[in-house]
Design a protein around this motif. Structure first.
Motif: not given
Length: 248
Positions: A14-23, A28-32, A52-57
């Protein structure tokens, strides 16, 4: 909750998803790789495969502001040894703790953080057009927040990173407003890479619009040259049928 281990903090899903979503919302144009560097700067231990799995989701629900496809990574750097100069500048864009200037952009207004020294050094025309007031909040209401964030990407790293034709056209309009010739040139180069048989007529029509006629003169010539080289295919497209008499 996040747990500690020998090499850093292991965030919960949950923390990873929330942080990636905010990032992604902020950049929006940052790479993996750049997102991975951002997580490392927070002291998080997130293997690339997990990222990569989290970003894919996350990408399944993330769409472009002006399109329907997931936002692709636009900046790729092959150097895997530590932070590159480009990555360091990108991380600085997200460091709200060191930002000393804010831009109030769009309507309704949204605040975007930045660093005055970087902006003054890399794009002096911006603050010449929109001077910094005493409260250090610069008001630019005529620019959409997502367009201004892409503009800041250019200010910080010197590149145009959007693949959306509509957003590049808006960037050209803003570059024309502040008189940034280099940004206009980079945008035209990016548009030139997007010309195809299917869209050349539409792009040419956009370039002859009165609001863009002056700043897109060189691009209009590129469209005409491309059309001439592929005219047998281009005249069969719907874009050709929709050309105005002036454009024809």
């Amino acid at each position: 909750q996040a747990t500690n281990n020998a090499v850093g903090v292991n965030p919960s899903p949950e923390q990873l998803r929330e942080t990636l979503d905010e990032h992604k919302k902020c950049f929006p144009c940052a790479s993996t790789k750049e997102r991975h560097a951002f997580l490392l700067s927070k002291g998080w231990n997130v293997p690339l495969i997990r990222l990569k799995r989290a970003l894919g989701s996350l990408n399944k629900s993330l769409v472009k502001p002006l399109g329907k496809e997931p936002i692709p990574p636009q900046i790729m750097d092959q150097n895997d040894q530590g932070l590159t100069f480009l990555e360091s500048k990108m991380l600085a864009l997200f460091d709200r703790g060191t930002g000393d200037i804010q831009f109030s952009v769009g309507n309704p207004a949204q605040l975007v953080n930045a660093h005055q020294l970087i902006v003054e050094n890399n794009c002096p025309r911006l603050l010449q057009t929109y001077p910094v007031p005493l409260d250090n909040i610069v008001h630019v209401p005529e620019v959409k927040p997502e367009i201004f964030k892409e503009f800041l990407c250019y200010v910080y790293v010197g590149r145009v990173m959007r693949a959306s034709i509509e957003q590049i056209l808006e960037l050209i309009g803003f570059a024309h407003t502040i008189g940034d010739e280099r940004l206009m040139s980079l945008c035209v180069e990016e548009l030139g890479r997007l010309i195809s048989v299917d869209n050349v007529c539409r792009l040419f029509a956009l370039s002859v619009h009165p609001s863009r006629r002056e700043c897109l003169s060189s691009f209009r010539l590129r469209c005409a040259e491309f059309f001439h080289a592929h005219q047998h295919e281009a005249v069969r497209t719907g874009g050709f049928d929709r050309l105005s008499g002036e454009a024809v």
